[in-house]
Design an enzyme around this catalytic site. Structure first.
Site: not given
Lengths: 181, 181
Positions: A120, A122, A127
């Site tokens: 879940h 996000k 870099d």
């Protein structure tokens, strides 16, 4: 001074074609877009610009990924030679509109869970030094209609635990570890 | 030095009764718990402790809130005189297991959206100065089985935009603005 920023959604519908065309062909003559959408800056264009700043790597850990503009940006980075890795949730990735199949067709490495719980997270790390994390799934519905947030940070105290989490999940979801029933 | 921390889930099942009993009746004789669950520290107990540190206010903006332990902690704070405000999503708040009705019964102020999009934020601000934000909905499923993150920060550059967003949503969701069809 490290970048510290918070993006808030919903983002008003806006055209990001020029931004993506410029990223796909830097230096090419700008083709003005005459579509009826606004062409100014918005949280989505800011998110796209932050991701398109990647030079070496982009690590994405995302429950749901169906936004075509963000999919396009990720494919541009892959074509530019940036090492893109995507971790996603098995239950969501096969749904209609998911970008995951398109990314895989382009040769981008994607790994997914085999768990009953959801993957879940996000977040994305650009870099190895800029973290974007929050409530936002990369879907058009979330971007255009939900109340959402994305916190952007270059503070190592936040970036490192997310990078470590990504590497841990990336290894756990290695296809050599999949089990088939 | 401001607090900077990242909590990662899933959190192993663990008993938080002693922690909540101590918060409900500070100074009361500790009653040792003999249930079979582990009683050590875990990401859930850390999250509870951070919230229970509230002295003046707790502002919560949460898509889904059904975890009984977190509901208990919020009710303890309300009883202690902390000003608790909750913003949540209309589609989720009526589902079976939601804590929202229990909070309202205790007299806690709750406001919700009337929008087609989701109120998808998952953040809390303690005493106007500590932000907890991430992917985690306050549900037992998310805490015990999902891959989730909560970023904890006292950096004003992150806290202020979330506080402003909370105040903006709190006013927009004022019941005087509700429309009934």
């Amino acid at each position: 001074r490290p970048l510290r920023e918070v993006l808030l959604f919903p983002s008003p519908p806006s055209c990001t074609e020029a931004l993506l065309a410029e990223a796909a062909e830097p230096g090419a003559a700008a083709r003005p877009c005459h579509c009826p959408l606004p062409h100014g800056d918005c949280p989505l264009s800011r998110l796209l610009r932050l991701l398109l700043a990647a030079r070496r790597s982009l690590d994405i850990c995302l429950f749901a990924f169906s936004c075509p503009q963000l999919g396009h940006a990720v494919r541009i980075l892959h074509r530019r030679g940036v090492r893109v890795r995507v971790v996603t949730d098995a239950q969501y990735m096969g749904l209609c509109g998911s970008q995951i199949g398109i990314l895989r067709q382009d040769g981008i490495q994607v790994r997914h869970d085999q768990e009953s719980g959801y993957m879940h997270h996000k977040f994305a790390v650009v870099d190895g030094r800029m973290l974007l994390t929050g409530s936002l799934n990369w879907t058009t519905q979330a971007i255009q209609t939900n109340r959402e947030n994305v916190l952007v940070t270059e503070d190592a105290e936040y970036v490192k635990p997310f990078l470590d989490e990504f590497e841990k999940i990336w290894e756990e979801y290695n296809p050599v570890n999949y089990t088939f029933f």
